[in-house]
Design a protein around this motif. Structure first.
Motif, PDB file in Angstrom:
ATOM      1  N   ASP A 116      39.932  44.610  30.833  1.00 54.17           N
ATOM      2  CA  ASP A 116      40.223  46.009  31.134  1.00 54.17           C
ATOM      3  C   ASP A 116      39.903  46.340  32.584  1.00 54.17           C
ATOM      4  OD1 ASP A 116      41.051  46.555  28.547  1.00 54.17           O
ATOM      5  OD2 ASP A 116      39.022  46.994  27.870  1.00 54.17           O
ATOM      6  N   ARG A 117      38.866  45.712  33.121  1.00 59.20           N
ATOM      7  CA  ARG A 117      38.481  45.936  34.516  1.00 59.20           C
ATOM      8  C   ARG A 117      37.937  44.635  35.077  1.00 59.20           C
ATOM      9  NH1 ARG A 117      33.822  47.235  37.386  1.00 59.20           N
ATOM     10  NH2 ARG A 117      34.205  48.431  39.313  1.00 59.20           N
ATOM     11  N   LEU A 118      38.439  44.226  36.216  1.00 60.31           N
ATOM     12  CA  LEU A 118      38.000  42.973  36.826  1.00 60.31           C
ATOM     13  C   LEU A 118      38.020  43.127  38.336  1.00 60.31           C
ATOM     14  CD1 LEU A 118      37.117  40.076  36.192  1.00 60.31           C
ATOM     15  CD2 LEU A 118      39.521  39.390  36.303  1.00 60.31           C
ATOM     16  N   ASP A 119      36.836  43.269  38.914  1.00 55.47           N
ATOM     17  CA  ASP A 119      36.715  43.385  40.366  1.00 55.47           C
ATOM     18  C   ASP A 119      37.177  42.088  41.028  1.00 55.47           C
ATOM     19  OD1 ASP A 119      35.443  44.564  42.900  1.00 55.47           O
ATOM     20  OD2 ASP A 119      34.422  42.621  42.696  1.00 55.47           O
ATOM     21  N   PRO A 120      38.027  42.151  42.067  1.00 50.26           N
ATOM     22  CA  PRO A 120      38.554  40.929  42.690  1.00 50.26           C
ATOM     23  C   PRO A 120      37.479  39.979  43.219  1.00 50.26           C
ATOM     24  CG  PRO A 120      39.819  42.829  43.406  1.00 50.26           C
ATOM     25  CD  PRO A 120      38.650  43.357  42.630  1.00 50.26           C
ATOM     26  N   TRP A 121      36.431  40.526  43.828  1.00 50.85           N
ATOM     27  CA  TRP A 121      35.387  39.652  44.370  1.00 50.85           C
ATOM     28  C   TRP A 121      34.598  38.981  43.257  1.00 50.85           C
ATOM     29  CZ3 TRP A 121      35.106  38.406  49.440  1.00 50.85           C
ATOM     30  CH2 TRP A 121      35.855  39.193  50.319  1.00 50.85           C
ATOM     31  N   THR A 122      34.348  39.715  42.184  1.00 48.39           N
ATOM     32  CA  THR A 122      33.667  39.119  41.029  1.00 48.39           C
ATOM     33  C   THR A 122      34.548  38.057  40.384  1.00 48.39           C
ATOM     34  OG1 THR A 122      32.514  41.202  40.604  1.00 48.39           O
ATOM     35  CG2 THR A 122      32.607  39.603  38.792  1.00 48.39           C
ATOM     36  N   ALA A 123      35.840  38.374  40.231  1.00 49.95           N
ATOM     37  CA  ALA A 123      36.774  37.403  39.655  1.00 49.95           C
ATOM     38  C   ALA A 123      36.837  36.142  40.502  1.00 49.95           C
ATOM     39  CB  ALA A 123      38.155  38.034  39.528  1.00 49.95           C
ATOM     40  N   SER A 124      36.849  36.307  41.823  1.00 52.04           N
ATOM     41  CA  SER A 124      36.920  35.161  42.715  1.00 52.04           C
ATOM     42  C   SER A 124      35.684  34.273  42.576  1.00 52.04           C
ATOM     43  CB  SER A 124      37.073  35.636  44.159  1.00 52.04           C
ATOM     44  OG  SER A 124      37.238  34.548  45.037  1.00 52.04           O
ATOM     45  N   ALA A 125      34.497  34.901  42.562  1.00 49.09           N
ATOM     46  CA  ALA A 125      33.262  34.124  42.435  1.00 49.09           C
ATOM     47  C   ALA A 125      33.187  33.407  41.095  1.00 49.09           C
ATOM     48  CB  ALA A 125      32.057  35.046  42.612  1.00 49.09           C
ATOM     49  N   LEU A 126      33.537  34.111  40.015  1.00 45.01           N
ATOM     50  CA  LEU A 126      33.495  33.492  38.686  1.00 45.01           C
ATOM     51  C   LEU A 126      34.512  32.365  38.574  1.00 45.01           C
ATOM     52  CD1 LEU A 126      33.100  36.639  36.379  1.00 45.01           C
ATOM     53  CD2 LEU A 126      31.385  34.861  36.836  1.00 45.01           C
ATOM     54  N   SER A 127      35.699  32.573  39.126  1.00 48.40           N
ATOM     55  CA  SER A 127      36.721  31.520  39.053  1.00 48.40           C
ATOM     56  C   SER A 127      36.259  30.280  39.810  1.00 48.40           C
ATOM     57  CB  SER A 127      38.044  32.024  39.610  1.00 48.40           C
ATOM     58  OG  SER A 127      37.996  32.170  41.019  1.00 48.40           O
ATOM     59  N   GLY A 128      35.687  30.493  40.997  1.00 48.85           N
ATOM     60  CA  GLY A 128      35.192  29.353  41.767  1.00 48.85           C
ATOM     61  C   GLY A 128      34.113  28.584  41.028  1.00 48.85           C
ATOM     62  N   ALA A 129      33.207  29.319  40.363  1.00 52.02           N
ATOM     63  CA  ALA A 129      32.115  28.671  39.642  1.00 52.02           C
ATOM     64  C   ALA A 129      32.624  27.854  38.460  1.00 52.02           C
ATOM     65  CB  ALA A 129      31.107  29.721  39.170  1.00 52.02           C
ATOM     66  N   VAL A 130      33.478  28.451  37.628  1.00 51.15           N
ATOM     67  CA  VAL A 130      33.905  27.730  36.418  1.00 51.15           C
ATOM     68  C   VAL A 130      34.907  26.621  36.753  1.00 51.15           C
ATOM     69  CG1 VAL A 130      33.391  29.616  34.842  1.00 51.15           C
ATOM     70  CG2 VAL A 130      35.657  29.474  35.862  1.00 51.15           C
TER      71      VAL A 130
END
Length: 213
Positions: A116-130
């Motif tokens: 429903d809500r996904l901050d781009p910077w948070t999404a970027s960091a999480l994507s990089g980690a996983v």
């Protein structure tokens, strides 16, 4: 250059790296590819991009409307021949399985997972980690996600071009194209995830520390 023996080396016998069983390889490829597909889900849900072949697949999915999974599978097909020549049939077989699993997981995840809500910077960091951790699992079991990495190794062996510079050059062109197509703010945020992926691989994928002895 020979490695200097330390007192600990003298006390501890050499331990050759143990090969993985079929079951261990299977669970590792399932886990690693699921993590990578989850990272792609973070990226595409936030309109971000990443580097290497996966990044090209994401960018093409935005431009054409075809799914990332389909593009990722198709883009990797030409590199399997190079992988067979450069790294052998066992590596290619595992890589084909890994690429296919990421493609399938990437097509299925949006059906069961949304945000429903996904901050781009948070999404970027999480994507990089996983994605970074997923790649490490895949690498440790003798596979890869194919693509530009295989081409870079072949160019290094055939023409003396440094593999790291080849990959860096490809990513530079990819992000330049992304800036021309996508919102520059989102592309800037995407760089965070790409940096995290590369840091995880650089720190953890080291033969002198983690791969055998």
């Amino acid at each position: 250059m020979a490695r200097t023996q330390t007192p600990d080396d003298a006390q501890e016998p050499h331990r050759p790296a143990l090969s993985h069983s079929l079951l261990e390889d299977a669970q590792a490829l399932l886990l690693g590819t699921a993590l990578c597909a989850l990272g792609v889900q973070f990226l595409t849900a936030a309109g971000l991009v990443t580097g290497q072949t996966a990044g090209l697949g994401v960018l093409l999915s935005y431009v054409t409307g075809w799914s990332f999974g389909l593009w990722f599978f198709l883009l990797n097909l030409p590199f399997y021949v190079l992988g067979w020549i450069r790294l052998g049939p066992r590596f290619v077989a595992k890589t084909v399985i890994a690429v296919t699993l990421v493609s399938l997981f990437s097509r299925g995840l949006p059906e069961v997972l949304s945000f429903d809500r996904l901050d781009p910077w948070t999404a970027s960091a999480l994507s990089g980690a996983v994605i970074g951790m997923g790649l490490m699992v895949i690498f440790r079991h003798g596979a890869s996600l194919g693509g530009i990495g295989i081409l870079a190794l072949w160019l290094q062996e055939r023409f003396g071009l440094r593999a790291g510079l080849v990959q860096l050059g490809f990513d530079a062109l990819l992000f330049a194209a992304a800036f021309a197509i996508l919102d520059p703010w989102l592309v800037t945020a995407s760089l965070l995830g790409a940096v995290i992926v590369n840091l995880i691989v650089a720190v953890n994928h080291r033969r002198d520390r983690y791969i055998g002895r």
